[in-house]
Design an enzyme around this catalytic site. Structure first.
Site, short mmCIF file in Angstrom:
data_model
loop_
_atom_site.label_atom_id
_atom_site.label_comp_id
_atom_site.label_asym_id
_atom_site.label_seq_id
_atom_site.Cartn_x
_atom_site.Cartn_y
_atom_site.Cartn_z
N PRO A 153 0.81 -1.22 0.00
CA PRO A 153 0.00 0.00 0.00
C PRO A 153 0.85 1.27 0.00
CG PRO A 153 -0.15 -1.16 2.11
CD PRO A 153 0.55 -2.06 1.17
N CYS A 154 2.09 1.15 0.47
CA CYS A 154 2.96 2.34 0.49
C CYS A 154 3.22 2.88 -0.91
CB CYS A 154 4.27 2.03 1.21
SG CYS A 154 4.85 0.36 0.95
N TYR B 101 34.08 8.52 2.67
CA TYR B 101 34.29 9.88 2.16
C TYR B 101 34.97 9.84 0.81
CZ TYR B 101 36.82 14.07 0.98
OH TYR B 101 37.34 15.10 0.27
N TRP C 275 34.15 16.03 6.79
CA TRP C 275 33.52 15.80 8.09
C TRP C 275 32.05 15.59 7.79
CZ3 TRP C 275 36.32 15.31 12.56
CH2 TRP C 275 37.59 15.90 12.62
N TYR D 136 5.16 -9.83 -5.06
CA TYR D 136 5.11 -11.01 -5.92
C TYR D 136 3.67 -11.21 -6.35
CZ TYR D 136 9.67 -12.00 -3.94
OH TYR D 136 10.98 -11.89 -3.53
#
Lengths: 437, 437
Positions: A41-42, A417, A425, A60
């Site tokens: 449903p999302c 990074y 940072w 499925y």
């Protein structure tokens, strides 16, 4: 051994698949009231926004479960009664009774429909099961002015979907910012973005829907809005009626109380998915946070245990993510207000950062609110908004919270990074430093 | 108290800033051979690719350190000698001596230049410090055929940068796939993508560079390639010469041995950044993985401890990320071959997945190789390639490894899900399930 599963959502089908894999000789029947299995449903808002057919909202196809996995999956089969050792099912108007040795209740949750005057008028919809995608598409085709009641996840996602179709959208929310379970710093950022696209009415309560047959106006305590269509997005409630018929105990949240093996208070009766409680890893208390990933895992755990295995579902930290157009918003653990309510003495940090090192093209803004336990420095929660990489940072915090890490641990976490990806940072690490350790 | 810091890279400047913040009355001098401070050599390939000026490759301008933070930062000041309690510096041809009570060696690492015949010919370059960005840009303007020696990170990033300028690029690598510190499953995916854009020569060893004054040809054990410009990307070595002058002990890796406070074997002498070893959190052994985020944090730790504080750097899991055009590649922890070499009995899983739920537009491919300790189920490493969200998934594993999580913990990790972001069973969780627990 006869296994009956009520509900073919993600939790029910995950359990069914597990049981068939572990006990191929057992009879596994799944009864589902709709024509959908392992439904999603999302995806309804995105089916509306992008126009793909609503029947894609299954992980499925039913054939996969029936043919490949050998599950006796019955669609359009509504369980009307649960008894000790059997169930009664309405299959195309015929009532059939089936026996069970082990029962899984995976009946999910449904939208709340509050008793507001006029709520029964035509053209007032909820967003619940995949068939609603096509129903809403047809109804929206005729609509010009749409009012969405509620600015939680569903309200937000429907506001994007419906406004993307060129409709005039008014969102009415009682709280002071959208996504009321977030703290206000992040809520305010979302508010500004929403106001660019929809008429956002905050601190406002709907008092009535008015119209002849079909809704025409929404009346609030502060105004009145034209509406040819209304979407109710006022939260959900667990579908516990069938469970209650055989005396399954509910928890304080109103959802089914289960232990970490997904066993209910009644022997041989399990519950999984949005109908069941889980455990919050920070508070250690039962929690009801009905979201798909935990629902699937509960189904997995129930399936293993129903098959004679022994596995425990540790619990959740409540990670959630959504977006409104380009703005991504996510949360894990407790917000500051939730943490205070739970009795923690907290410290929090709110930072604004760029998503990439200054010289690399395409850096975007991101905002982090991070909450720690003032006494132990343990991370209690993080809320993040921004225009990219929000999922990455919330997942770092989700794992950190799961593992009980402190601000110092997060400061020293060895995050990836390189200039195309992040600043040197990382904002996650900056937030940990600001929070001190 | 007189503090001297040798090297104004990320580690050195982080330490200097920390000391000034904690001990504003102390005299903090930083000596840097180049004209750059807090420099970001990792941006050199992108300065070439996108054409932004090389002097943007600093996190902060020197004025920020000098004026705002009150650090006595000396640029174009090459330290030529380190003695017990003082250093000798060449400042514009004048030799000056400065005393120190506490010394931080933050001299970084430099590209290896192997003793290959003809390596001193003109137009053979390394990629080292920010000034190299402008040097390479000028040289590349004249070049048509570029040979890159080595397909590690720097070779890969330079291959993208140089080929994006329309040059014919040949990459010569001795190993059987690019990024030799990855396992072959991920290496092969990268190989296919690289072959679309450059002439990739694997299992091939450079034996000589030939040319009159300037390089004209690269001779390998299997062929010969035209080259008006060669880039050596054959790894780096720590710049330990100054440290050795005062008897600072080196570790087995060849970098400076430090404890977790960043203290060297010589009293009041600290080391941080690419010149120093750190500790690998999986093996518990000293490791030398010279990357910027750890370098910065070592500087932070050294700065706190030099100021009389007490903080330990826990160590690293070796998280790294890069990309070749659209293909993102990342690694954390140990590869399978590295884990076996360290004596672990391992099990590994390699999975291919989509980055989003099937119905949401724009899903891309991703590939995960995950390694666990067969005995304890602890996650030992993860390598990921794919066209989006690679940083997210590698960071989940980085934190999981840091926290010592098992496959079961990762299976139950509460990762963010919504259709625009991920599939409902995140590939991270699928990998954990495939690895069993």
């Amino acid at each position: 051994m006869k296994v009956v599963i009520v509900g073919a959502g993600a939790g029910g089908m995950t359990a069914a698949s597990r049981i068939r894999a572990l006990k191929p000789e057992w009879d596994v029947k799944v009864f589902e009231a709709t024509g959908f299995a392992s439904h999603a449903p999302c995806g309804i808002p995105y089916s509306i926004e992008y126009g793909f057919p609503g029947d894609e909202l299954m992980y499925y196809r039913p054939e996969v479960f029936i043919k490949e996995r050998g599950i006796d999956l019955r669609l359009h089969a509504k369980v009307t009664e649960v008894k000790d050792g059997s169930i009664v099912v309405d299959e195309n108007g015929v009532k059939n009774e089936y026996e069970w040795d082990k029962l899984l209740i995976a009946t999910g949750a449904s939208p709340k429909v509050p008793p507001i005057e006029g709520v029964d008028l035509e053209n007032i919809y909820t967003v619940d099961l995949p068939p609603d995608a096509e129903i809403l598409k047809s109804a929206l085709a005729e609509a010009k002015n749409v009012v969405i009641a509620g600015a939680g996840y569903v309200g937000l996602e429907m506001a994007e979907a419906v406004s993307s179709l060129g409709k005039k959208v008014t969102v009415v929310e009682m709280a002071e910012h959208p996504l009321p379970n977030f703290d206000s710093e992040i809520g305010e950022i979302l508010k500004k973005d929403m106001e660019q696209k929809v008429d956002l009415r905050l601190n406002e309560k709907i008092e009535a829907f008015e119209g002849r047959d079909s809704v025409e106006r929404v009346i609030t305590d502060r105004g009145e809005y034209r509406a040819d269509l209304v979407i109710l997005a006022l939260g959900v409630k667990p579908n516990v009626e069938l469970a209650e018929q055989i005396g399954v105990e509910l928890g304080e949240t109103g959802a089914i109380r289960v232990n970490q093996k997904m066993e209910t208070s009644v022997e041989n009766v399990y519950a999984a998915g949005d109908v069941a409680e889980t455990r919050h890893l920070i508070t250690g208390k039962p929690a009801w946070i009905p979201l798909a990933p935990a629902g699937n895992k509960m189904g997995y755990v129930a399936g293993v245990n129903m098959s004679g295995g022994n596995i425990e579902f540790p619990g959740v930290v409540g990670t959630q993510i959504t977006k409104f157009y380009d703005l991504q918003i996510a949360k894990t653990g407790l917000s500051e207000k939730e943490a205070i309510k739970e009795g923690f003495e907290v410290k929090s940090a709110f930072i604004t950062a760029n998503t990439k090192v200054h010289y690399y093209p395409g850096a975007k803004k991101t905002y982090l609110k991070v909450v720690k336990d003032a006494e132990t420095n343990r991370i209690l929660g993080a809320q993040i908004a921004g225009y990219e990489m929000v999922a990455m940072r919330v997942n770092v915090f989700a794992v950190a919270i799961q593992a009980g890490l402190t601000t110092k641990d997060v400061f020293f976490s060895d995050l990836a990074y390189a200039p195309p990806f992040t600043p040197i940072w990382d904002p996650v690490i900056v937030a940990a430093r600001v929070l001190k350790f």
